[in-house]
Design a protein around this motif. Structure first.
Motif, short mmCIF file in Angstrom:
data_model
loop_
_atom_site.label_atom_id
_atom_site.label_comp_id
_atom_site.label_asym_id
_atom_site.label_seq_id
_atom_site.Cartn_x
_atom_site.Cartn_y
_atom_site.Cartn_z
N TRP A 122 26.52 21.40 -98.84
CA TRP A 122 27.02 22.22 -97.83
C TRP A 122 25.72 22.90 -97.04
CZ3 TRP A 122 32.08 21.61 -95.49
CH2 TRP A 122 32.68 21.88 -94.61
N ILE A 123 25.21 22.54 -95.96
CA ILE A 123 23.68 23.58 -95.91
C ILE A 123 24.55 24.65 -95.18
CG2 ILE A 123 21.91 22.82 -94.99
CD1 ILE A 123 21.65 20.81 -96.16
N ASP A 124 24.30 25.84 -95.14
CA ASP A 124 25.08 26.29 -94.44
C ASP A 124 24.47 28.02 -94.26
OD1 ASP A 124 27.68 27.78 -92.31
OD2 ASP A 124 28.24 26.28 -92.94
N ALA A 125 24.61 28.78 -93.17
CA ALA A 125 24.17 30.55 -93.53
C ALA A 125 25.28 30.97 -94.17
CB ALA A 125 24.04 30.98 -91.97
N HIS A 126 26.80 30.40 -93.71
CA HIS A 126 27.91 31.35 -93.85
C HIS A 126 28.55 30.07 -95.11
CE1 HIS A 126 27.09 31.30 -89.51
NE2 HIS A 126 26.96 32.93 -90.34
N ALA A 127 29.41 30.99 -95.96
CA ALA A 127 30.27 30.25 -96.62
C ALA A 127 31.73 29.48 -96.47
CB ALA A 127 30.54 31.10 -98.05
N ASP A 128 31.76 29.48 -95.33
CA ASP A 128 32.59 28.64 -94.27
C ASP A 128 34.03 28.34 -95.41
OD1 ASP A 128 31.36 28.71 -92.18
OD2 ASP A 128 31.30 26.00 -92.50
N ILE A 129 34.24 29.52 -96.40
CA ILE A 129 35.50 29.38 -97.01
C ILE A 129 36.51 30.22 -96.38
CG2 ILE A 129 34.39 30.84 -98.84
CD1 ILE A 129 35.33 28.42 -100.16
N ASN A 130 36.70 30.69 -95.51
CA ASN A 130 37.80 31.38 -95.20
C ASN A 130 39.24 30.00 -94.62
OD1 ASN A 130 37.60 34.55 -94.69
ND2 ASN A 130 35.66 33.94 -92.98
N THR A 131 40.05 31.41 -95.16
CA THR A 131 41.14 30.63 -95.08
C THR A 131 42.03 31.26 -93.65
OG1 THR A 131 42.62 32.57 -95.97
CG2 THR A 131 42.26 30.08 -97.21
N PRO A 132 43.21 31.01 -92.67
CA PRO A 132 43.56 32.01 -91.49
C PRO A 132 43.53 34.06 -92.39
CG PRO A 132 44.82 29.54 -91.98
CD PRO A 132 44.11 29.70 -92.95
N GLU A 133 44.42 33.81 -93.37
CA GLU A 133 45.07 35.18 -93.58
C GLU A 133 43.25 35.96 -94.01
OE1 GLU A 133 45.96 32.41 -95.80
OE2 GLU A 133 47.12 32.60 -94.66
N THR A 134 42.58 35.32 -94.35
CA THR A 134 41.01 36.42 -94.93
C THR A 134 40.09 36.17 -93.87
OG1 THR A 134 39.90 34.13 -95.90
CG2 THR A 134 40.64 35.72 -97.48
N SER A 135 40.02 35.64 -92.29
CA SER A 135 39.71 35.19 -91.63
C SER A 135 39.28 36.17 -90.58
CB SER A 135 39.68 34.10 -90.88
OG SER A 135 38.82 34.24 -89.46
N PRO A 136 38.49 36.97 -89.81
CA PRO A 136 38.06 37.70 -89.55
C PRO A 136 38.42 37.43 -88.81
CG PRO A 136 36.33 38.50 -91.10
CD PRO A 136 36.79 36.92 -91.42
N SER A 137 37.89 36.65 -88.04
CA SER A 137 37.71 36.21 -86.50
C SER A 137 38.80 35.42 -86.02
CB SER A 137 36.75 35.46 -85.96
OG SER A 137 36.47 34.54 -86.81
N GLY A 138 39.49 34.27 -86.81
CA GLY A 138 40.65 33.05 -86.50
C GLY A 138 40.09 32.26 -86.24
N ASN A 139 38.34 32.21 -86.62
CA ASN A 139 37.54 30.89 -85.43
C ASN A 139 37.58 30.34 -86.98
OD1 ASN A 139 36.99 31.59 -83.77
ND2 ASN A 139 36.01 32.64 -83.95
N ILE A 140 38.23 28.64 -86.53
CA ILE A 140 38.50 27.57 -87.41
C ILE A 140 36.92 27.01 -87.87
CG2 ILE A 140 39.40 25.44 -88.30
CD1 ILE A 140 41.87 25.77 -86.08
N HIS A 141 36.05 27.31 -87.22
CA HIS A 141 34.82 26.70 -87.88
C HIS A 141 34.28 27.56 -89.26
CE1 HIS A 141 31.57 29.40 -85.32
NE2 HIS A 141 32.54 30.07 -85.55
#
Ligand code: MN
Length: 302
Positions: A122-141
């Protein structure tokens, strides 16, 4: 080899519009022809249907547009599963990174049926490992890695089959440099292998990707690459919604692809987050196509 291109014109996983145009721009950069040049038989399945943003309501602010994303990724899961079932190599072109939920569900379903294990680069600048509970934005990407590991919104976790699609120790997350607070906890708790840009600076990409590849070769049967173009440096991939300075350079990214290709276990690949609205003369799409070529066997000297 038979290759199937599957377009996912999805931008509902992000607040920033335009990733829905990504598949078209990647086609204009010549993805089909460039894969054909390598001697593969390429079929372009066109784009999955995605309803326009204006026809939808955001719904849950902690997981925006999740009902539509559920439908699209369920559809994608089926397409990827079907491609693998006919011995084709799926190349999924996006579209925002929420699509990985569907791609990986399809890959997982296929290999589980054959009692085989999958690994993930998985190549990414971000970890993409948020959940609805932890996400600051609510964005599913920002949530797909958590989702495929069985964490987060139940409606998305159960796509394809219930539960986690692979083991955290079979994930290698490369290139991160912008990680939310909740994600830092999650990364360590889950036991995902991750390499920050600092790790890459210190150890070099060659050592990191060789070890990751060797690990996957001995522990899984098939490998999927999920390439978020924002993992690359914005100089070579400016057309992304969430650019972060200090990313993988052109040759580092190619070496990752070449090394994984050499394992002989690469089964599928996706390219996410291309946003042509933000791009410079389709540079990002061209970079993406060149990286797909390296993953599918292109070498400097054959
Ligand atoms: Mn991503």
């Amino acid at each position: 080899m038979k290759v199937r291109i599957i377009g996912v014109p999805l931008d509902l996983g992000s607040d920033y519009q335009g990733a829905n145009l990504g598949p078209a721009a990647i086609r204009i950069a010549g993805i089909q022809e460039k894969i054909e040049e390598l001697g593969h038989d390429v079929y372009d399945d066109g784009d999955l249907p995605v309803p326009p943003r204006k026809s939808l309501s955001i719904g849950d602010v902690h997981a925006k547009f999740f009902d539509t994303i559920e439908k699209v990724t369920t559809d994608l899961c089926t397409r990827v599963f079907n491609a693998l079932s006919e011995h084709a190599f799926p190349v999924v072109i996006g579209g925002d990174h929420a699509m990985a939920i569907g791609t990986i569900a399809g890959v997982s379903k296929f290999f589980k049926q054959h009692r085989q294990k999958i690994g993930l680069i998985w190549i990414d600048a971000h970890a993409d490992i948020n959940t609805p509970e932890t996400s600051p934005s609510g964005n599913i990407h920002g949530m797909p890695l958590a989702t495929v590991l069985g964490m987060g919104l139940p409606e998305l976790v159960r796509i394809g089959e219930p539960g986690a699609k692979l083991l955290p120790e079979h994930v290698h997350l490369i290139g991160i440099r912008s990680v939310d607070k909740g994600e830092k906890t999650m990364l360590k708790k889950m036991g995902v292998n991750f390499y920050t840009m600092t790790d890459i600076d210190k150890r070099g990409i060659q050592e990191i990707i060789s070890k990751a590849a060797a690990h996957l070769v001995k522990s899984v049967d098939a490998i999927h690459i999920s390439l978020d173009l924002d993992g690359l440096d914005p100089d070579i991939a400016p057309g992304v919604a969430t650019p972060v300075k200090g990313g993988l350079d052109y040759r580092e990214a190619h070496l990752i692809m070449e090394t994984i290709a050499e394992t002989g276990k690469l089964a599928s690949m996706e390219v996410a987050e291309h946003n042509p609205i933000l791009d410079i003369r389709n540079r990002t799409a061209e970079t993406a196509v060149e990286l797909v070529q390296s993953a599918l066997g292109k070498r400097i000297v054959d």
